[in-house]
Design a protein around this motif. Structure first.
Motif, short mmCIF file in Angstrom:
data_model
loop_
_atom_site.label_atom_id
_atom_site.label_comp_id
_atom_site.label_asym_id
_atom_site.label_seq_id
_atom_site.Cartn_x
_atom_site.Cartn_y
_atom_site.Cartn_z
N SER A 262 0.85 -1.19 0.00
CA SER A 262 0.00 0.00 0.00
C SER A 262 0.88 1.23 0.00
O SER A 262 1.92 1.26 0.68
CB SER A 262 -0.94 0.00 1.21
N ALA A 283 -2.88 3.91 -3.02
CA ALA A 283 -3.11 2.73 -3.86
C ALA A 283 -2.68 1.49 -3.09
O ALA A 283 -1.85 1.54 -2.17
CB ALA A 283 -2.34 2.85 -5.17
N LYS A 468 -1.13 -7.26 -8.94
CA LYS A 468 -2.16 -6.27 -9.22
C LYS A 468 -1.89 -5.04 -8.39
O LYS A 468 -1.61 -5.13 -7.20
CB LYS A 468 -3.55 -6.85 -8.90
N ASP A 469 -2.01 -3.84 -9.04
CA ASP A 469 -1.77 -2.58 -8.34
C ASP A 469 -2.93 -1.64 -8.66
O ASP A 469 -3.30 -1.43 -9.83
CB ASP A 469 -0.46 -1.96 -8.80
N THR A 470 -3.55 -1.05 -7.64
CA THR A 470 -4.70 -0.17 -7.82
C THR A 470 -4.31 1.27 -8.14
O THR A 470 -5.19 2.13 -8.30
CB THR A 470 -5.57 -0.19 -6.55
N LYS A 472 -3.08 4.57 -10.23
CA LYS A 472 -3.41 5.08 -11.57
C LYS A 472 -2.24 5.89 -12.11
O LYS A 472 -1.48 6.49 -11.34
CB LYS A 472 -4.66 5.95 -11.53
N GLU A 478 -6.02 2.78 -14.65
CA GLU A 478 -5.64 1.77 -13.63
C GLU A 478 -5.05 0.54 -14.33
O GLU A 478 -5.55 0.12 -15.38
CB GLU A 478 -6.87 1.35 -12.83
N TRP A 481 -4.52 -6.88 -14.04
CA TRP A 481 -3.81 -7.99 -13.39
C TRP A 481 -2.67 -8.46 -14.29
O TRP A 481 -2.82 -8.53 -15.50
CB TRP A 481 -4.75 -9.15 -13.12
#
Length: 617
Positions: A262, A283, A468-470, A472, A478, A481
């Motif tokens: 995070s 993120a 996976k990274d949230t 942007k 965004e 995967w």
């Protein structure tokens, strides 16, 4: 005319000289004198010759006449060429040959003349050498004898042709026999035990002594109490649980490894462009990695940890065996010291009785005060022995208090227990199952498995990665995967990986050697315990018989001292001390033998099973 009583040696000398002068083939007087003055007799072995009766004494006139004839022959001129005179040193004493040597030379010259004197012990006479002597030449030259031992070749031939009555010639000592070399392959045998006729204990004593099963139950109950209280046993149990968790830790590495990340919002400052997009928002990221191929690193690590669990379990069992041995040995020692205390009390009471008796005697007869002093001295010695026994008993009780706490163990007060040494072959066969030896073997196997794991760690690793990274990007898009294969290989580490592998292999080999050493040590402990048990129990029977005889001796000595006056008080006190010492020696050897029986089972790792009455497999 007076008769001179000369010794046998002087008589033999004169007779030999007379025979040499009268014989036609004998040597001249000058040669006889040379031999008489220059020959040194060497101590030689004496042959077996029959002794003859002594000759009669010779008168002084006859002896003087013979000496005058010999002195004239020394100064008579001879036509032969004379040798240069031999310069003799200052007057000194030299040994003169015995009469046996002269008789031997005479017999060699004339075999018909028998030996007149039997061989006598070797001895030498002391004469003073005169001025330089001229050696007259003889018709038959005979080599001169050497001054410090040995014969010439001609003399040895003449002597060898003589009869059995001659003295043996001087020969060099024979060489020492060669030592027989020991066979290296033969295992040295133990010293054979002597056959002793030892009287066994009476049947009444055997029946009154506690049985083996009863003793096992008593000792097993005490050991179980100690196991419940022992922090060491609880510590080894916790180590087992820790080793099991280590196995679970390594096994968890086979499952997919999920990592979550995070990022907080980033604040911008200083010179430069500012990022006003949504990419600066907080993120979250997820990364999933699953190991596909590691060339056995994980499996070898799991195997190493599983062997560590086994080693921890064997350590716990070994700790229980050691605790059982400590409790058993302490109880046996406490029983022994309690019996010694009772004997010491009886010894003190006996010495007190003698002191009281002698105090009354001294009050009436002051001349016997020394006996009272002796009795008081023995009384103090008895008190010292009692105090020593009480001190040892208290030390043992302190040790048992640490193991058992306030628990009281009902020990049998009998002087003999029905315990017999176990079979040596059975105990030696159980050594392979000893927990200490099994622990060392498990640790060795764990070290080898760790070495294999280190070897696999230097090989490539293939992982399947899903992430996976949230977050942007600058445009507010965004990421999706992602999945793929990740290959990692530490190609060069400066030789550190190889060195770590070799170090693990060497440690494993060292542990294997330690296990072999422990096996030999345990086998020797079992043999030593069996030998001590058998020898001490037999010695205890000997001391029991000796105590019975000492009891009779002390009672007889007391009666002979008190009623008959044939013994001194010192004899009575010594008999009392011997009786006490023999009784203490019997108890000491017997209970030390019982302790050796427990030690034999503990050395084989079977003490707990034996106390629990578990059949040995």
């Amino acid at each position: 005319m007076k008769q001179i009583k000369c010794s046998q040696r002087m008589l033999s000398l004169l007779i030999g000289s007379l025979i040499a002068v009268q014989s036609g083939t004998a040597q001249t007087a000058s040669n006889d004198d040379d031999e008489l003055l220059m020959f040194v007799e060497v101590s030689q072995p004496k042959p077996a010759v029959k002794s003859t009766p002594k000759a009669k004494a010779v008168s002084a006139d006859e002896m003087a006449q013979k000496l005058a004839m010999r002195s004239q022959s020394l100064v008579s001129p001879t036509p032969s060429v004379q040798k240069p005179p031999v310069q003799a040193p200052a007057p000194r004493s030299v040994p003169v040959a015995s009469s046996q040597t002269l008789l031997a030379s005479a017999s060699a010259a004339k075999p018909g003349v028998p030996s007149l004197v039997s061989p006598a012990p070797a001895a030498t006479a002391i004469v003073t050498t005169p001025a330089p002597i001229r050696q007259a030449a003889a018709p038959t030259p005979v080599p001169q004898r050497q001054l410090l031992g040995g014969m010439s070749r001609t003399e040895s031939n003449l002597t060898s042709s003589a009869g059995s009555s001659e003295l043996p010639v001087f020969r060099p000592a024979t060489s020492a026999p060669q030592l027989t070399t020991l066979t290296q392959n033969v295992e040295p045998a133990l010293t054979p035990e002597p056959r002793l006729s030892v009287a066994r204990a009476p049947q009444t004593v055997v029946q009154a002594s506690p049985g083996e099963l009863e003793l096992r139950n008593i000792f097993y109950s005490a050991v179980m109490t100690a196991l419940q209280r022992s922090p060491q046993v609880r510590s080894t149990q916790l180590q087992i649980e820790a080793a099991k968790e280590d196995v679970s830790n390594v096994k968890g590495q086979r499952w997919p490894q999920v990592d979550v990340t995070s990022n907080s919002r980033r604040y911008e400052f200083g010179k430069g462009n500012r990022n006003a997009s949504d990419s600066n928002m907080p993120a979250f990221g997820v990364n999933v990695a699953t190991n596909l191929i590691d060339f056995g690193q994980t499996s070898n690590t799991i195997k190493s940890k599983e062997y560590s669990v086994k080693a921890a379990g064997y350590q716990n069992t070994a700790q229980m065996e050691d605790l059982a041995w400590q409790v058993s040995n302490g109880l046996v020692e406490l029983s022994k010291q309690r019996l010694v205390i009772e004997m010491s009390k009886q010894y003190v009471a006996r010495m007190q009785e003698l002191v009281t008796m002698l105090s009354g005697i001294v009050s009436a007869d002051q001349g016997r005060r020394s006996e009272l002093t002796q009795a008081k001295g023995r009384f103090l010695q008895a008190q010292s022995a009692l105090d020593n026994a009480v001190s040892k008993a208290r030390d043992t009780e302190i040790q048992l208090y640490r193991l058992l706490g306030e628990t009281q163990v009902p020990l049998p007060p009998a002087m003999q227990w029905q315990l017999q040494p176990s079979q040596l072959d059975v105990l030696l066969a159980q050594v392979e199952k000893h927990p200490t030896l099994a622990k060392a073997q498990a640790q060795s196997q764990a070290a080898f498995a760790e070495a294999d794991a280190l070897k696999s760690s230097s090989l490539p690793k293939i992982n399947w990665v899903v992430s996976k990274d949230t977050g942007k990007d600058y445009y507010g898009r965004e990421q999706s995967w992602q999945t793929g294969i990740n290959v990692s290989w530490g190609l060069f580490r400066g030789g550190s990986a190889k060195a770590a592998e070799q170090a693990a292999v060497q440690r494993a080999s060292a542990m294997r050697e330690e296990s072999e050493e422990q096996r030999n040590d345990l086998e020797q402990r079992v043999r030593a315990a069996d030998q001590d048990a058998r020898s001490m129990l037999q010695r205890a029977d000997l001391y029991r018989n000796l105590s019975r005889e000492s009891d009779r001796i002390r009672l007889d000595f007391f009666d002979q001292w008190y009623h008959l006056g044939k013994r001194t008080l010192l004899d009575v006190l010594s008999a009392e001390s011997d009786y006490y010492n023999n009784r203490v020696a019997e108890v000491t050897n017997r209970f030390d033998g019982y302790s050796s029986i427990f030690r034999g089972y503990a050395s084989a790792g079977q003490l707990m099973n034996w106390l629990k009455n578990v059949p040995q497999r």
